[in-house]
Design an enzyme around this catalytic site. Structure first.
Site, PDB file in Angstrom:
ATOM      1  N   HIS A 127       0.814  -1.211   0.000  1.00  0.00           N
ATOM      2  CA  HIS A 127       0.000   0.000   0.000  1.00  0.00           C
ATOM      3  C   HIS A 127       0.856   1.273   0.000  1.00  0.00           C
ATOM      4  CE1 HIS A 127       0.497  -0.284   4.504  1.00  0.00           C
ATOM      5  NE2 HIS A 127       0.570   1.035   4.371  1.00  0.00           N
ATOM      6  N   ASP A 157       0.038  -7.739   1.221  1.00  0.00           N
ATOM      7  CA  ASP A 157       0.409  -6.331   1.384  1.00  0.00           C
ATOM      8  C   ASP A 157       1.928  -6.174   1.449  1.00  0.00           C
ATOM      9  OD1 ASP A 157       0.087  -3.614   1.537  1.00  0.00           O
ATOM     10  OD2 ASP A 157      -0.248  -3.573   3.709  1.00  0.00           O
ATOM     11  N   SER A 233       4.986   2.180   8.004  1.00  0.00           N
ATOM     12  CA  SER A 233       4.602   1.041   7.180  1.00  0.00           C
ATOM     13  C   SER A 233       5.758   0.588   6.299  1.00  0.00           C
ATOM     14  CB  SER A 233       3.408   1.408   6.292  1.00  0.00           C
ATOM     15  OG  SER A 233       2.253   1.626   7.067  1.00  0.00           O
TER      16      SER A 233
END
Length: 494
Positions: A127, A157, A233
């Site tokens: 993402h 992901d 992230s």
């Protein structure tokens, strides 16, 4: 008389100066003696122990500095940019007639990454770089590289980036074993929160089998209370041995800041992802067993004193589970001595292993504990998907369907059945798009009371639904039936 007075004053000054010197020497000696006494009673530690983080859990934590100095050069900042459009009305007449200008805008995203290959391979979250047209990677020593996306797996992901180092090797982080991580283990999170630059936070592992948090299809995460914020992230979650145990992915927060609940993809899934990248396609090991969690009622009915493991509902003929001897009604309680909590954890414990890798399953059958060994394989595409768009004048016209198989189910994500006919798309303007009917991902089970087993059969049944149709389908485990009668009657019930 005056001379006598002067002599007395000089004598007093001499005596005072001498006393001050004696007093100073006395105090200095006393302080020195006290300092020596304190030095004797104060515990002294070797210099090496003062700067090194102990490798054992029993060791006393003194500093993370050596660990951070070793690992942080292999954690990078990732900046990505993509073009988007926004609708802007230019005037009253533009608004009235619906004429809208669509100027381009640049959408930016920031995150982190972990160097796993000295030749420039970097793992990050999908993402962070999804749909990016430009990707920039910045190292901790301020070197910057343009990066290209070479592989991604949206279900996990995870994404793999590549930078051109021109032959200069980059520092890397060794991959650990997330199956060895335990609740309470100390971990360090390294990333780029809010774009402020590389930041290090510490905490413990809060849970090792967290599922159902809605982050990705393979919902099995390490949970930590190390502070993780937007921008972390794709960053590294490191154990005290300096090895990567997870890739930081998400936080549980209503405000956007860290609440002490962060999630990381276990490194064993990262290792499986890298194997897929090396093969150039997503590879997921396949067991071939449909299971459900053991509830309190199920546990009571099969003689267990408490819920444990998963119960097998169905085994695909010829699958690794079938070849291992697993049967309907068996309860799988562990894989390679790791406890199975629910179907998601079974998927993780098998999915994080390599192709052609044996796994040992601990099974309860008729109250007896057994050990079965299954050798995992790639999911087969049997039957072929035969993707088809239904034509004609029916309620299903314009609906694109395909035969389900273990491989297609794996591609579509967790929870997808491995057999049946699934909707893979709906054409714009199709009858199904104008009414509350089937959607992409629905599995069509029956048409006019007849079970649907293949795309070919469905197209034949659809040809007889021009005037009237009864279609039953399932959506995320919920079954619904819709009735259609020409020209305009339509009703659905679940």
């Amino acid at each position: 008389m005056r001379l006598k007075t002067v002599l007395l004053v000089l004598l007093g000054l001499l005596i005072g100066a001498t006393g001050a010197v004696l007093l100073r020497d006395h105090l200095s000696g006393a302080f020195a003696q006290q300092a020596e006494l304190l030095a004797e009673t104060e515990p002294s530690l070797p210099e090496a122990d003062r700067r090194l983080v102990p490798g054992s859990r029993e060791g006393v934590l003194l500093s993370y500095a050596p660990l951070v100095q070793e690992v942080s050069p292999a954690v990078v900042n990732v900046y990505s940019a993509r073009r988007g459009q926004r609708r802007v009305a230019q005037s009253f007449f533009d608004q009235f007639f619906g004429r809208m200008q669509r100027p381009e805008r640049t959408e930016q995203s920031l995150g982190s990454g972990v160097i796993v290959g000295g030749d420039g391979l970097i793992v990050t979250n999908n993402h962070v770089v999804e749909n990016a047209e430009q990707i920039l990677v910045a190292l901790s020593d301020r070197r910057e590289f343009s990066a290209e996306l070479v592989f991604s797996d949206p279900q996990l992901d995870l994404a793999l980036l590549k930078v051109d180092t021109r032959g200069t090797p980059l520092p890397t982080v060794p991959l650990g074993d997330s199956d060895q991580v335990e609740v309470g283990d100390i971990v360090v999170a390294i990333g780029n929160p809010f774009g402020v630059g590389q930041t290090v936070t510490s905490g413990i592992i809060s849970a090792v089998a967290r599922t159902g948090v809605g982050i990705s299809d393979y919902q099995f995460f390490l949970q930590t209370d190390a502070a993780i914020n937007p921008g972390n992230s794709g960053g590294a979650l490191i154990g005290l041995d300096g090895q990567l145990v997870g890739v930081n992915t998400a936080i549980y927060s209503r405000s956007g800041g860290s609440n002490g609940i962060g999630f990381a993809i276990p490194v064993n899934m990262v290792r499986q992802f890298l194997s897929s990248a090396a093969a150039g396609r997503v590879i997921r090991p396949w067991l071939g067993a449909d299971t459900q969690a053991v509830t309190r009622d199920i546990a009571r009915s099969i003689g267990l004193d408490r819920p444990a493991g998963v119960i097998v509902r169905q085994v695909t003929p010829g699958s690794p589970a079938d070849n291992a001897g697993l049967g309907q009604g068996d309860v799988v309680i562990a894989v390679n001595e790791e406890p199975v909590l629910d179907p998601n954890s079974l998927r993780y414990l098998t999915g994080s292993r390599g192709i052609d890798t044996p796994v040992e399953m601990t099974v309860l059958r008729d109250g007896e504990r057994r050990s079965l060994t299954a050798r995992l394989i790639e999911p087969p595409e049997t039957p072929p998907r035969n993707e088809t768009i239904i034509s004609g004048r029916t309620i299903l016209t314009g609906v694109r369907v395909a035969n389900l198989s273990p491989r297609l189910a794996s591609e579509l994500g967790g929870g997808t059945p491995e057999r049946g006919v699934i909707v893979t798309g709906i054409a714009r303007g199709a009858p199904a798009s104008r009414v509350n009917f089937v959607r992409t991902g629905d599995v069509i089970e029956r048409v006019n009371g007849q079970d649907v087993t293949s795309v070919r059969q469905l197209t034949e049944l659809a040809a007889d639904t021009e005037q009237e149709a009864e279609v039953t389908f399932s959506r995320r485990g919920q079954v619904a039936t819709c009735y259609f009668q020409a020209p305009s009657f339509f009703r659905c019930q679940s």
